[in-house]
Design a protein around this motif. Structure first.
Motif, PDB file in Angstrom:
ATOM      1  N   ILE A 285       0.811  -1.217   0.000  1.00 36.09           N
ATOM      2  CA  ILE A 285       0.000   0.000   0.000  1.00 36.09           C
ATOM      3  C   ILE A 285       0.843   1.265   0.000  1.00 36.09           C
ATOM      4  O   ILE A 285       0.379   2.320  -0.441  1.00 36.09           O
ATOM      5  CB  ILE A 285      -0.969   0.026   1.201  1.00 36.09           C
ATOM      6  CG1 ILE A 285      -0.195   0.083   2.522  1.00 36.09           C
ATOM      7  CG2 ILE A 285      -1.905  -1.157   1.173  1.00 36.09           C
ATOM      8  CD1 ILE A 285      -1.094   0.355   3.721  1.00 36.09           C
ATOM      9  N   THR A 329      -2.717   8.872  -1.262  1.00 38.67           N
ATOM     10  CA  THR A 329      -3.448   7.769  -1.902  1.00 38.67           C
ATOM     11  C   THR A 329      -3.232   6.432  -1.205  1.00 38.67           C
ATOM     12  O   THR A 329      -3.728   5.404  -1.677  1.00 38.67           O
ATOM     13  CB  THR A 329      -3.018   7.637  -3.371  1.00 38.67           C
ATOM     14  OG1 THR A 329      -1.598   7.416  -3.429  1.00 38.67           O
ATOM     15  CG2 THR A 329      -3.345   8.901  -4.143  1.00 38.67           C
ATOM     16  N   ILE A 330      -2.521   6.425  -0.079  1.00 40.81           N
ATOM     17  CA  ILE A 330      -2.163   5.151   0.557  1.00 40.81           C
ATOM     18  C   ILE A 330      -3.373   4.409   1.102  1.00 40.81           C
ATOM     19  O   ILE A 330      -3.347   3.188   1.212  1.00 40.81           O
ATOM     20  CB  ILE A 330      -1.139   5.369   1.688  1.00 40.81           C
ATOM     21  CG1 ILE A 330      -1.666   6.408   2.695  1.00 40.81           C
ATOM     22  CG2 ILE A 330       0.201   5.792   1.141  1.00 40.81           C
ATOM     23  CD1 ILE A 330      -0.761   6.632   3.877  1.00 40.81           C
ATOM     24  N   GLY A 331      -4.434   5.121   1.441  1.00 42.17           N
ATOM     25  CA  GLY A 331      -5.602   4.464   2.024  1.00 42.17           C
ATOM     26  C   GLY A 331      -6.887   4.730   1.281  1.00 42.17           C
ATOM     27  O   GLY A 331      -7.976   4.643   1.865  1.00 42.17           O
ATOM     28  N   TRP A 334     -10.398   7.737   1.989  1.00 45.61           N
ATOM     29  CA  TRP A 334     -10.370   8.288   3.346  1.00 45.61           C
ATOM     30  C   TRP A 334      -9.081   9.050   3.618  1.00 45.61           C
ATOM     31  O   TRP A 334      -9.100  10.121   4.231  1.00 45.61           O
ATOM     32  CB  TRP A 334     -10.562   7.168   4.376  1.00 45.61           C
ATOM     33  CG  TRP A 334     -11.913   6.544   4.258  1.00 45.61           C
ATOM     34  CD1 TRP A 334     -12.206   5.285   3.820  1.00 45.61           C
ATOM     35  CD2 TRP A 334     -13.178   7.164   4.538  1.00 45.61           C
ATOM     36  NE1 TRP A 334     -13.565   5.067   3.803  1.00 45.61           N
ATOM     37  CE2 TRP A 334     -14.179   6.200   4.252  1.00 45.61           C
ATOM     38  CE3 TRP A 334     -13.547   8.425   5.001  1.00 45.61           C
ATOM     39  CZ2 TRP A 334     -15.537   6.489   4.414  1.00 45.61           C
ATOM     40  CZ3 TRP A 334     -14.901   8.708   5.160  1.00 45.61           C
ATOM     41  CH2 TRP A 334     -15.868   7.747   4.879  1.00 45.61           C
ATOM     42  N   THR A 335      -7.956   8.542   3.174  1.00 40.73           N
ATOM     43  CA  THR A 335      -6.716   9.306   3.354  1.00 40.73           C
ATOM     44  C   THR A 335      -6.695  10.523   2.428  1.00 40.73           C
ATOM     45  O   THR A 335      -6.119  11.565   2.774  1.00 40.73           O
ATOM     46  CB  THR A 335      -5.479   8.433   3.103  1.00 40.73           C
ATOM     47  OG1 THR A 335      -5.622   7.744   1.846  1.00 40.73           O
ATOM     48  CG2 THR A 335      -5.297   7.420   4.209  1.00 40.73           C
TER      49      THR A 335
END
Length: 383
Positions: A285, A329-331, A334-335
């Protein structure tokens, strides 16, 4: 005396170029949601799937474009989030550059775009202010990435002049009834303390972009160039040319090597010694969607090169984790929301900081005027 020095340094780190800094912050905040804004503003970019169909193989989508445009030369396939169409870049006799928006569920070509996309526009505006690129560098890219030094300097000096800043985590203070100056100062300090992690993250990733630009400008490769097909593997004069493996077969080879390979940027061979260059994401991720890179020989079907997080160098690792950390963009969504909110806070800090600095500067200039000068001004006014 020391406190005054740090305060002035804090001001001069960020405020003389506050307009550029604020613009970079605002465009970066918008760029976080560039894909979502594309979906919102362009119905042809939406990958509608009312029948809940599975996504078609990208090779089949390429065939749809080639059937619609028999003389087209397809060069690249770009995939995005599941709610956006796939973009197939091609050239044709009357189209020197075109992007086909192909719905990956229905296979329908929904639009042919021959200009810049909103996603590319926002990323370019934020990344290098639309300055032209020449000889491997852009002045705008240097200017934007250098803002990381400004941001880091403002953060460090701000923490030095704001004594016991950690109290803002447990006892936030915003005085709304003590005048505009006090309110702006409280908001600026509170936003700064709660954004320490975000400021540090933006500063460090921005510094990396600056280092990356210096490498590009100096022709220092962070990642190796894709190997070329050896001349002995090419068809010889007078011999019947063997058939090149298809794009579909190349994708099958990629999935056999990396079962979780999720193609994001897929390039066809540009000449007879070029490879299929397939870039995509996997199950990491913190790495971007180009962290798995494969080069497949179109004549033999052999996998000539495979780069993944496990065999990257330190610089390659930094290069592939910088974007997810910078754009949030890692999550997923929501992130992105968190990054968007703190991007707005950072933009607001640049504005309130300038207003505080401006009011202090004007007041100090007035105080430096001697009584004689003030009398002279009054006398001139009387005449």
């Amino acid at each position: 005396m020391r406190q005054r020095f740090w305060f002035r340094l804090h001001g001069w780190f960020s405020l003389p170029i506050w307009l550029i800094f604020c613009f970079v912050c605002i465009t970066g905040t918008i760029a976080v949601f560039s894909h979502e804004l594309t979906w919102l503003t362009n119905p042809d970019a939406r990958a509608n799937n009312p029948d809940n169909l599975p996504a078609k193989p990208v090779a089949e989508l390429v065939e749809r474009v080639e059937q619609a445009y028999p003389s087209a030369d397809v060069g690249t396939v770009i995939t995005f989030e599941p709610y956006l169409v796939n973009a197939i870049v091609f050239t044709d006799a009357d189209k020197p550059f075109a992007i086909a928006y192909v719905n990956q569920y229905s296979g329908e070509i929904q639009q042919i775009n021959q200009g810049i996309t909103f996603i590319n526009f926002m990323r370019s505006l934020h990344g290098w202010l639309l300055f032209p690129w020449q000889s491997g560098y852009s002045v705008g890219y240097y200017l934007v990435s250098a803002m990381s030094i400004v941001m880091l300097g403002a953060l460090v000096t701000g923490l030095i002049i704001y004594k016991r800043f950690w109290r803002s985590f447990t006892r936030p203070k915003v005085r709304v009834n003590q005048g505009r100056k006090t309110l702006l100062t409280d908001l600026h300090r509170l936003a700064g303390v709660w954004s320490i992690w975000f400021l540090m993250l933006m500063s460090l990733t921005g510094l990396w972009y600056l280092v990356q630009q210096i490498f590009w400008h100096a022709d220092i490769d962070i990642e190796p160039h894709t190997p070329l097909v050896e001349a002995r593997q090419l068809p010889q004069a007078g011999q019947q040319a063997p058939a090149m493996i298809s794009f579909s077969e190349a994708m099958d080879i990629a999935h056999k090597h990396y079962p979780d390979f999720n193609g994001a940027y897929l390039m066809m061979p540009e000449h007879n010694r070029d490879m299929y260059k397939l870039m995509g994401g996997g199950d990491h991720i913190f790495y971007d969607q180009y962290s798995y890179r494969l080069a497949i020989n179109p004549w033999t079907g052999e996998l000539e090169e495979a780069i993944e997080p496990a065999n990257m160098t330190a610089l390659q690792t930094i290069q592939h984790i910088a974007d997810p950390l910078h754009y949030g963009t890692i999550g997923g969504i929501w992130t992105k929301v968190i990054w968007f909110i703190f991007g707005l806070i950072l933009s607001g800090m640049s504005i309130t900081g300038f207003m505080i600095w401006g009011s202090r500067t004007v007041r100090a200039a007035r105080q430096r005027r001697s009584p004689a000068e003030q009398q002279g001004t009054l006398a001139e006014g009387a005449h």
